[in-house]
Design a protein around this motif. Sequence first.
Motif: not given
Length: 77
Positions: A1-25
């Motif tokens: 079975m071919t993997k889709s882009i939705f199966d791939e993990h993209v690391e978004r921590n430490n990228t100035n992402s409000v969602k991932w880096d702004g949780a404390a704020m």
Amino acid sequence: MTKSIFDEHVERNNTNSVKWDGAAMLYGKSHVLPMWIADMDFRAPDCILDAMSDVLDQKSSVTRCVQNHSSNPYGTG
């Protein structure tokens, strides 16, 4: 079975992402797991990346066009 882009993990921590880096704020706690899903949580498809690359390769001609138009917006000179 071919993997889709939705199966791939993209690391978004430490990228100035409000969602991932702004949780404390946002929530006052840094160990909160944001559960909403956004398009930037997935890698862009190759066809989009290729198209963007083609456009950026043409940047110098686009820049010249914009500069020419800005210096003479009505084509009068």
